[in-house]
Every structure is written in structure tokens, then in C-alpha cells.
Design a protein around this motif. Sequence first.
Motif, PDB file in Angstrom:
ATOM      1  N   GLY A  24    -108.582  67.038  42.723  1.00  0.00           N
ATOM      2  CA  GLY A  24    -107.710  66.414  41.736  1.00  0.00           C
ATOM      3  C   GLY A  24    -107.434  67.470  40.539  1.00  0.00           C
ATOM      4  N   LEU A  25    -108.353  67.892  39.877  1.00  0.00           N
ATOM      5  CA  LEU A  25    -108.466  68.366  38.899  1.00  0.00           C
ATOM      6  C   LEU A  25    -107.384  70.009  38.729  1.00  0.00           C
ATOM      7  CD1 LEU A  25    -111.487  67.414  36.165  1.00  0.00           C
ATOM      8  CD2 LEU A  25    -109.088  66.637  36.291  1.00  0.00           C
ATOM      9  N   PRO A  26    -108.645  70.392  40.201  1.00  0.00           N
ATOM     10  CA  PRO A  26    -107.112  71.828  39.738  1.00  0.00           C
ATOM     11  C   PRO A  26    -106.120  71.894  40.748  1.00  0.00           C
ATOM     12  CG  PRO A  26    -109.563  72.037  41.051  1.00  0.00           C
ATOM     13  CD  PRO A  26    -109.027  70.635  41.130  1.00  0.00           C
ATOM     14  N   ASN A  27    -105.630  70.376  41.329  1.00  0.00           N
ATOM     15  CA  ASN A  27    -104.322  70.385  41.477  1.00  0.00           C
ATOM     16  C   ASN A  27    -103.435  69.798  40.700  1.00  0.00           C
ATOM     17  OD1 ASN A  27    -103.053  70.761  45.160  1.00  0.00           O
ATOM     18  ND2 ASN A  27    -105.400  70.561  44.425  1.00  0.00           N
ATOM     19  N   LEU A  28    -104.228  69.130  39.647  1.00  0.00           N
ATOM     20  CA  LEU A  28    -103.657  69.221  38.422  1.00  0.00           C
ATOM     21  C   LEU A  28    -103.023  69.858  37.676  1.00  0.00           C
ATOM     22  CD1 LEU A  28    -102.833  66.093  37.184  1.00  0.00           C
ATOM     23  CD2 LEU A  28    -105.027  66.379  35.733  1.00  0.00           C
ATOM     24  N   ALA A  29    -103.978  71.050  37.412  1.00  0.00           N
ATOM     25  CA  ALA A  29    -103.607  72.090  36.785  1.00  0.00           C
ATOM     26  C   ALA A  29    -102.296  73.562  37.501  1.00  0.00           C
ATOM     27  CB  ALA A  29    -105.538  72.527  36.445  1.00  0.00           C
ATOM     28  N   ASN A  30    -102.422  73.191  38.689  1.00  0.00           N
ATOM     29  CA  ASN A  30    -101.770  73.900  39.590  1.00  0.00           C
ATOM     30  C   ASN A  30    -100.207  73.870  39.399  1.00  0.00           C
ATOM     31  OD1 ASN A  30    -103.322  76.517  39.595  1.00  0.00           O
ATOM     32  ND2 ASN A  30    -104.729  75.239  41.822  1.00  0.00           N
ATOM     33  N   GLY A  31    -100.251  72.501  39.581  1.00  0.00           N
ATOM     34  CA  GLY A  31     -98.825  71.129  40.587  1.00  0.00           C
ATOM     35  C   GLY A  31     -98.349  70.824  39.034  1.00  0.00           C
ATOM     36  N   GLY A  47    -107.682  71.602  50.466  1.00  0.00           N
ATOM     37  CA  GLY A  47    -107.508  70.201  48.950  1.00  0.00           C
ATOM     38  C   GLY A  47    -107.369  71.396  48.115  1.00  0.00           C
ATOM     39  N   LEU A  48    -107.912  73.197  48.286  1.00  0.00           N
ATOM     40  CA  LEU A  48    -107.510  73.855  47.096  1.00  0.00           C
ATOM     41  C   LEU A  48    -106.272  74.308  46.974  1.00  0.00           C
ATOM     42  CD1 LEU A  48    -110.367  75.657  46.701  1.00  0.00           C
ATOM     43  CD2 LEU A  48    -109.186  74.381  44.915  1.00  0.00           C
ATOM     44  N   MET A  49    -105.548  74.580  48.361  1.00  0.00           N
ATOM     45  CA  MET A  49    -104.507  74.944  48.740  1.00  0.00           C
ATOM     46  C   MET A  49    -103.138  73.894  48.886  1.00  0.00           C
ATOM     47  SD  MET A  49    -103.882  78.075  49.030  1.00  0.00           S
ATOM     48  CE  MET A  49    -105.770  78.221  48.178  1.00  0.00           C
ATOM     49  N   ALA A  50    -103.838  72.928  48.586  1.00  0.00           N
ATOM     50  CA  ALA A  50    -103.120  71.570  48.681  1.00  0.00           C
ATOM     51  C   ALA A  50    -101.479  71.865  48.575  1.00  0.00           C
ATOM     52  CB  ALA A  50    -102.442  70.468  48.598  1.00  0.00           C
ATOM     53  N   ALA A  51    -101.139  72.818  46.719  1.00  0.00           N
ATOM     54  CA  ALA A  51    -100.756  72.411  46.235  1.00  0.00           C
ATOM     55  C   ALA A  51     -98.873  73.801  46.727  1.00  0.00           C
ATOM     56  CB  ALA A  51    -100.519  72.201  44.400  1.00  0.00           C
ATOM     57  N   PHE A  52     -99.983  74.076  47.021  1.00  0.00           N
ATOM     58  CA  PHE A  52     -99.666  75.715  47.558  1.00  0.00           C
ATOM     59  C   PHE A  52     -98.225  75.416  49.475  1.00  0.00           C
ATOM     60  CE2 PHE A  52    -102.389  77.328  44.625  1.00  0.00           C
ATOM     61  CZ  PHE A  52    -101.727  77.827  44.133  1.00  0.00           C
TER      62      PHE A  52
END
Length: 438
Positions: A272-279, A39-44
Motif C-alpha cells: 500500500g505505502l510503496p504504491n502510494l509513493a510510486n503512483g 503488489g509491488l509491480m501494480a503501479a507499473f
Amino acid sequence: METRVVGTASRDVPQRTRKMTAGLGGGVALEWFDWNVYGLMAAFLAPHFFPSDDPVTSMLSALAVFGAGFFARPIGAAILGPIADRISHKRVMLISITTMAVTSLIIAAMPTYDSIGVAASVILLALRLIQGLATGAEAGVANAIAIELAPPGKQGQYLGLISGTFIQAGIFGSSLCAFFVSAAVPDGALSDWAWRIPFLVGGILGVLVVYLRASLPETLIERAMHSKDELDRVQSSTGDVWRALWKVRFALLAVILVIGSVQIANYAWITGLPNLANGSYEENSTWVFAITTGMGIVWIVSAPYIGKLADHIRPSRAFTIMRLLLVPAFFLMLLYSGPGLGVFSLVMVLGGVVVGFNMSLYNFIAVTLMPKAIRTTGVAVGYALGVSIFGGTSSYLLVWLRSIDMFWVFPVYGAIVALISVAVYREAKRRGYVRVGD
């Protein structure tokens, strides 16, 4: 049928108890580490397996695979839960943790879309489905063992340790690992290749946890075979397990909602929120992971104390209070409507504290709703359905609603499910389905 006997004397031997707690809790932590790393690495990893001209579309595809793993969990629970209740808790736990470790190592080393085309996407999806199958019964087995090993009168505190502190340690560990990797590698390396490192770490740690879990006792109790009460004895067939579960179907519904409601919040805050922030907002990923890690520390420290509070004021009262506090916490996330690490920190810390308190209790509350004979199957199926229906869709739904300017729908949805979970749980208690602690 071979039935093993619990070493009840282990409760009186601190060294053995500590070793068993380490094996039990360590596996729980590793499961959540491996699960949350994706989940944390999804954006990468998204561009490497789901390339697209639109980064949000690519990330949504990666999150869809994240959610697909959850939908395999009910199948795993249906297959492995009855095996655990009838034959062996320990064997099922070893199967689960070994599979998680091996699949994480494969993800760390597998080729990407650029190398093998769409096959990379298919393999990644298959690995997530295998992880979902393997972990389908993990929560049910871990909590069934924990309630048997818990000191009398301290079930909430012990379950808070196993299902709170160790779960949060896994989540915290995944965030911490992501933070260190992001901070240590050069700019652009995390998106290029360093996203593999947390998966590698999870796979290696799995070897240690398999060793620790091999020392766990079997918690099917021989005398339960001869109990006159159908719901307190080992069932003679898988069909008997399912028939017994049907008799307590309202309690199963309560388990699904007790777990599902908090998982909406859990995955909103940890992925969800970390991916919103990163992506979507392109925040500094190192700071995003640092803030998420800080939230995890609060969760780790608070879990046993929330469990102790439940022992003191009754689990039902503690659950009701904490779950109602979740309603305003959902609406706090509306503040994060655009880039800004200050607001992100506020939402993650203040809302995250309430989410953490609820995460410390939900497994204990679920266990109290199931009779001993089908505890693993009941909690595993309820957990798998709750997590797959509500938790598995949470991150995707949050990011998607934000992309179509309907972000406000998410907290409304979360708040409604939270209120329903309280109402159904209270009705289950009124019908006499709460079997431990109250």
C-alpha cells in the motif's frame, strides 16, 4: 485411506532437519515472493492491463485484481484443507508451489492490453484467482508440518523461523528483486517491460523449491487414526473435518482476527505505502524499493527472536504485547501525507519494525488455537478468510482513502481491528482453545 508415517527420528538428524526446513521454508518464501511481486509491480503493470487517462484509476484496477486473488483463497482452503488433513500434507504443498511457479511464468510472458485488448485483463485476473486457489491451504499445511517438526519447548522459535524469517525472506526477496531491476534498467524501462523480470525470477526459483519440497516427510501420524479423542485423530471423511471445525468455531473466529488484523498492517506496509509513493506521489521508485527492502531485513533478522521471546514469556503474553503496539504504529502512517522520501523512510522503518514483530508471531498463535485433527483446515480457512477480508482489501483501501482525502480512516480501522483481535483471542484462551505453548 492411505496414511503416511512421520519420520520422527528426523528431529534428531540435523542434516535431514535442515533439508526439511529448507524445503518447507523455501516454499513459504517463494509463495510470498510471487504474491508480493504483483503488489509491488501494480503501479507499473497497471497501464498495460488497465489503461486509463487517470493513473490512480488504472492503479486501483490493478490493486483490485491483487485483492481478487485473496478472495479465491477461502475456496482453495475449503477444497484443499480437508484433503491435507485426511490424505496428504505433502501433496497439497507440492500442488500449491507448482501452481505459483507456473502462473508467475505466464504473467512474465503474457501479452498486454495493447496486443489482445480486454482479454489481457481477463487472463491476468484468472491467473490471480488460480494463485489464490492454489495457496489457499499453503499456510495451514506449512504451519501444521512446522509444529510437528519443531523441537519440544521451541515451537515459537521454530514457527518464527518458518512463518517469520522465511515469509519475510520472500517479501524481502521481492523488494530486493524490484530494487535491482529498477536500478539496473534505463529510465522508463520498468514501466515499459522490466516489470516482467521479477515474475520470471519467481517462476524459475519455483523449480528449485519443488525439488526441495519433494524431500519433505508426510506429517499425518498413523497412531492419530486410533485416538479416542475426536479432535486428535485423522478424520474419516471431509464431512467429519467440517463438523469438528464447527465445534471449535470460536477458535476459528480468533484465528481469522489474529491473522486478519496483522494483514491489514502487512499489506499497508509492503504494498500500500510503496504504491502510494510510486503512483500517487511519484517518488523515485529505486529509493522506494530500497527502503522497503531495508525494512524487510529487519523483519528477517527479528523473527526467530520474537518466537523465542514467545517461548520464554508465553505465546499469549507476547501476542498481546505486540498486537497492542500495532495500534500506535497504524497512526504513524498519517505522517506520510505528501511527497517526501524522508518521511516515507521514517514511517516504513519505525512502523515497519512493529509490523514485523507481529508478522513473526501470528502464524504460531493461529496454530496454537487449532486441534491436531483439523489443524490444516482450521488454520487454512482462518488464514484465507483473514487475509482475503482484511489483507486483500488493505492496499486498495489505503490508496483509495488517500485519493478522496480520508486517509485518517485507515489507521482508525486498523487500530480497531487490532484491539478486537486481542479481545477475541483472550476470550478464546479463557475458554480453553489454546492448545500449544501456554
